[in-house]
Scaffold this motif. Structure first.
Motif, PDB file in Angstrom:
ATOM      1  N   SER A  23       0.817  -1.211   0.000  1.00 54.09           N
ATOM      2  CA  SER A  23       0.000   0.000   0.000  1.00 54.09           C
ATOM      3  C   SER A  23       0.851   1.260   0.000  1.00 54.09           C
ATOM      4  O   SER A  23       1.895   1.313   0.650  1.00 54.09           O
ATOM      5  CB  SER A  23      -0.912   0.008   1.233  1.00 54.09           C
ATOM      6  N   PRO A  24       0.402   2.313  -0.696  1.00 53.74           N
ATOM      7  CA  PRO A  24       1.114   3.594  -0.626  1.00 53.74           C
ATOM      8  C   PRO A  24       0.842   4.336   0.674  1.00 53.74           C
ATOM      9  O   PRO A  24       1.499   5.326   0.974  1.00 53.74           O
ATOM     10  CB  PRO A  24       0.552   4.372  -1.823  1.00 53.74           C
ATOM     11  N   PHE A  25      -0.126   3.854   1.454  1.00 54.43           N
ATOM     12  CA  PHE A  25      -0.500   4.521   2.690  1.00 54.43           C
ATOM     13  C   PHE A  25       0.319   4.033   3.879  1.00 54.43           C
ATOM     14  O   PHE A  25       0.651   2.847   3.983  1.00 54.43           O
ATOM     15  CB  PHE A  25      -1.976   4.270   3.010  1.00 54.43           C
ATOM     16  N   ARG A  39      -4.303 -14.594   5.409  1.00 54.28           N
ATOM     17  CA  ARG A  39      -3.937 -15.604   4.409  1.00 54.28           C
ATOM     18  C   ARG A  39      -4.569 -16.954   4.745  1.00 54.28           C
ATOM     19  O   ARG A  39      -5.122 -17.630   3.868  1.00 54.28           O
ATOM     20  CB  ARG A  39      -2.420 -15.745   4.343  1.00 54.28           C
ATOM     21  N   LYS A  40      -4.468 -17.356   6.002  1.00 48.98           N
ATOM     22  CA  LYS A  40      -5.060 -18.638   6.424  1.00 48.98           C
ATOM     23  C   LYS A  40      -6.564 -18.635   6.210  1.00 48.98           C
ATOM     24  O   LYS A  40      -7.152 -19.618   5.769  1.00 48.98           O
ATOM     25  CB  LYS A  40      -4.733 -18.908   7.889  1.00 48.98           C
ATOM     26  N   TRP A  41      -7.187 -17.528   6.569  1.00 53.44           N
ATOM     27  CA  TRP A  41      -8.639 -17.411   6.433  1.00 53.44           C
ATOM     28  C   TRP A  41      -9.060 -17.529   4.963  1.00 53.44           C
ATOM     29  O   TRP A  41     -10.007 -18.248   4.645  1.00 53.44           O
ATOM     30  CB  TRP A  41      -9.065 -16.071   7.030  1.00 53.44           C
ATOM     31  N   LEU A  64      -4.948  -5.636  -1.524  1.00 56.31           N
ATOM     32  CA  LEU A  64      -3.752  -5.689  -2.358  1.00 56.31           C
ATOM     33  C   LEU A  64      -2.995  -6.990  -2.167  1.00 56.31           C
ATOM     34  O   LEU A  64      -2.514  -7.594  -3.134  1.00 56.31           O
ATOM     35  CB  LEU A  64      -2.846  -4.498  -2.043  1.00 56.31           C
ATOM     36  N   THR A  65      -2.891  -7.448  -0.925  1.00 54.31           N
ATOM     37  CA  THR A  65      -2.216  -8.727  -0.676  1.00 54.31           C
ATOM     38  C   THR A  65      -2.950  -9.866  -1.374  1.00 54.31           C
ATOM     39  O   THR A  65      -2.324 -10.736  -2.003  1.00 54.31           O
ATOM     40  CB  THR A  65      -2.136  -9.005   0.832  1.00 54.31           C
ATOM     41  N   ALA A  66      -4.276  -9.867  -1.273  1.00 54.22           N
ATOM     42  CA  ALA A  66      -5.067 -10.920  -1.919  1.00 54.22           C
ATOM     43  C   ALA A  66      -4.871 -10.906  -3.429  1.00 54.22           C
ATOM     44  O   ALA A  66      -4.798 -11.961  -4.070  1.00 54.22           O
ATOM     45  CB  ALA A  66      -6.537 -10.752  -1.567  1.00 54.22           C
ATOM     46  N   ALA A  67      -4.771  -9.710  -4.006  1.00 54.92           N
ATOM     47  CA  ALA A  67      -4.583  -9.605  -5.449  1.00 54.92           C
ATOM     48  C   ALA A  67      -3.196 -10.078  -5.868  1.00 54.92           C
ATOM     49  O   ALA A  67      -3.056 -10.900  -6.785  1.00 54.92           O
ATOM     50  CB  ALA A  67      -4.805  -8.156  -5.895  1.00 54.92           C
ATOM     51  N   PHE A  68      -2.161  -9.596  -5.197  1.00 56.85           N
ATOM     52  CA  PHE A  68      -0.793  -9.948  -5.569  1.00 56.85           C
ATOM     53  C   PHE A  68      -0.484 -11.420  -5.310  1.00 56.85           C
ATOM     54  O   PHE A  68       0.255 -12.048  -6.076  1.00 56.85           O
ATOM     55  CB  PHE A  68       0.204  -9.084  -4.794  1.00 56.85           C
ATOM     56  N   GLU A  69      -1.048 -11.973  -4.242  1.00 48.68           N
ATOM     57  CA  GLU A  69      -0.736 -13.359  -3.871  1.00 48.68           C
ATOM     58  C   GLU A  69      -1.761 -14.358  -4.405  1.00 48.68           C
ATOM     59  O   GLU A  69      -1.754 -15.528  -4.023  1.00 48.68           O
ATOM     60  CB  GLU A  69      -0.615 -13.454  -2.350  1.00 48.68           C
ATOM     61  N   ILE A 175       0.882  -1.679  -8.743  1.00 46.48           N
ATOM     62  CA  ILE A 175      -0.532  -2.052  -8.681  1.00 46.48           C
ATOM     63  C   ILE A 175      -1.100  -2.272 -10.082  1.00 46.48           C
ATOM     64  O   ILE A 175      -2.116  -2.962 -10.253  1.00 46.48           O
ATOM     65  CB  ILE A 175      -1.326  -0.994  -7.878  1.00 46.48           C
ATOM     66  N   ASN A 176      -0.423  -1.733 -11.107  1.00 48.03           N
ATOM     67  CA  ASN A 176      -0.844  -1.991 -12.491  1.00 48.03           C
ATOM     68  C   ASN A 176      -0.939  -3.483 -12.788  1.00 48.03           C
ATOM     69  O   ASN A 176      -1.759  -3.907 -13.602  1.00 48.03           O
ATOM     70  CB  ASN A 176       0.145  -1.356 -13.478  1.00 48.03           C
ATOM     71  N   PHE A 177      -0.093  -4.277 -12.136  1.00 45.33           N
ATOM     72  CA  PHE A 177      -0.053  -5.711 -12.425  1.00 45.33           C
ATOM     73  C   PHE A 177      -1.300  -6.444 -11.928  1.00 45.33           C
ATOM     74  O   PHE A 177      -1.571  -7.559 -12.380  1.00 45.33           O
ATOM     75  CB  PHE A 177       1.200  -6.336 -11.797  1.00 45.33           C
ATOM     76  N   VAL A 178      -2.035  -5.846 -10.988  1.00 48.13           N
ATOM     77  CA  VAL A 178      -3.199  -6.541 -10.421  1.00 48.13           C
ATOM     78  C   VAL A 178      -4.487  -5.718 -10.517  1.00 48.13           C
ATOM     79  O   VAL A 178      -5.537  -6.155 -10.049  1.00 48.13           O
ATOM     80  CB  VAL A 178      -2.950  -6.914  -8.937  1.00 48.13           C
TER      81      VAL A 178
END
Length: 295
Positions: A23-25, A39-41, A64-69, A175-178
């Motif tokens: 995240s940029p934040f 992740r486990k959930w 973002l994590t869900a998208a990238f991973e 973020i362009n990748f996802v």
């Protein structure tokens, strides 16, 4: 297994440094520390989740994590705060290169920041840039009314303490990748939840403004917590609802017959405290972690 850096009363505290920063934040109340649990959930059915809905997106680290991973096929992010929403709209709707370049080339001085923030003629991308600017040069990353600029900062670096232009540019452009997986909505979390009560295939990650710290941290802190519990109890999909561990929140969980667990975390000031994880089931938790307190 948990990525464990410390133990507190037999419970693990996740090592935030082990989680990729997407995240940029620099988001107050953000959930980077919770990512190993998320992740486990999301993996509980041993397949990629069909859809992840994050009604209080904020800094967006879970989405973002869900998208990238590749933890979810499609993701819906929702945010009501106009300033935060402006950042996500610019990133997802075609102006992300402009925002990345503006951050990278910006001459960070008190005078420039003051002029930027006081400019009354702002377009959407200008609002987005000012939001990132405030998030990075205001105390604790807090952009809500009443916050102010850092003076001394870390190691006497002043305003530049949390201003990492190359890192921010790279995060925004990556973020362009996802981005095709993510739909961003500027809107009300309650409306989105009501519209998706019967969505059996969705995972809902619900991280509302907390009852204690929300007023200090967020512009839209005043929400109907009981209504949120009522809506959550009616969801047909899988959900994870996070909250501060208070008697009032436990009472609401009990009232709506919602199961919960406590999980330890460490604040930015390194104080240890418990938060609550409320979920439709805890098989995913009990099958992959050591026993934790349950009430």
């Amino acid at each position: 297994m948990f990525d464990i850096s410390e133990q507190t009363n037999g419970q693990s505290i996740s090592n935030v440094a082990s989680v990729p920063q997407r995240s940029p934040f620099r988001y107050p109340g953000g959930k980077t520390w919770l990512i190993p649990t998320v992740r486990k959930w999301l993996k509980q059915e041993k397949k990629i989740a069909n859809e992840l809905i994050e009604p209080f997106a904020g800094g967006g680290i879970v989405s973002l994590t869900a998208a990238f991973e590749k933890l979810a096929k499609q993701i819906i992010m929702v945010e009501m705060d106009e300033e935060i929403a402006a950042v996500w709209e610019v990133i997802f709707n075609g102006k992300n290169q402009w925002l990345a370049d503006k951050i990278y080339s910006y001459d960070l001085t008190h005078a420039n920041v003051k002029a930027e923030l006081e400019n009354p003629n702002k377009e959407l991308q200008d609002i987005a840039f000012c939001t990132i600017l405030k998030n990075r040069v205001f105390h604790g990353g807090i952009i809500a009314k009443g916050s102010g600029m850092i003076k001394n900062g870390e190691n006497g670096k002043g305003l530049s303490s949390r201003w990492y232009p190359k890192t921010l540019r790279d995060r925004i452009l990556s973020i362009n990748f996802v981005k095709d997986k993510i739909k961003f909505i500027t809107g009300d979390a309650f409306n989105v939840l009501e519209q998706n009560l019967s969505n059996e295939s969705a995972y809902f990650f619900i991280d509302p403004p907390y009852t204690i710290a929300g007023k200090r941290l967020y512009t839209y802190f005043d929400i109907n917590h009981e209504k949120l519990f009522e809506l959550t109890s009616k969801l047909k999909g899988k959900f994870m609802l996070t909250y501060d561990d208070t008697p009032e929140i436990r009472q609401l969980a009990d009232k709506y017959n919602l199961q919960y667990r406590t999980i330890p975390m460490k604040t930015t000031l390194h104080f240890e405290k418990n938060e609550l994880i409320i979920s439709d089931n805890f098989l995913w938790w009990e099958n992959s972690t050591s026993p934790r307190s349950f009430t």
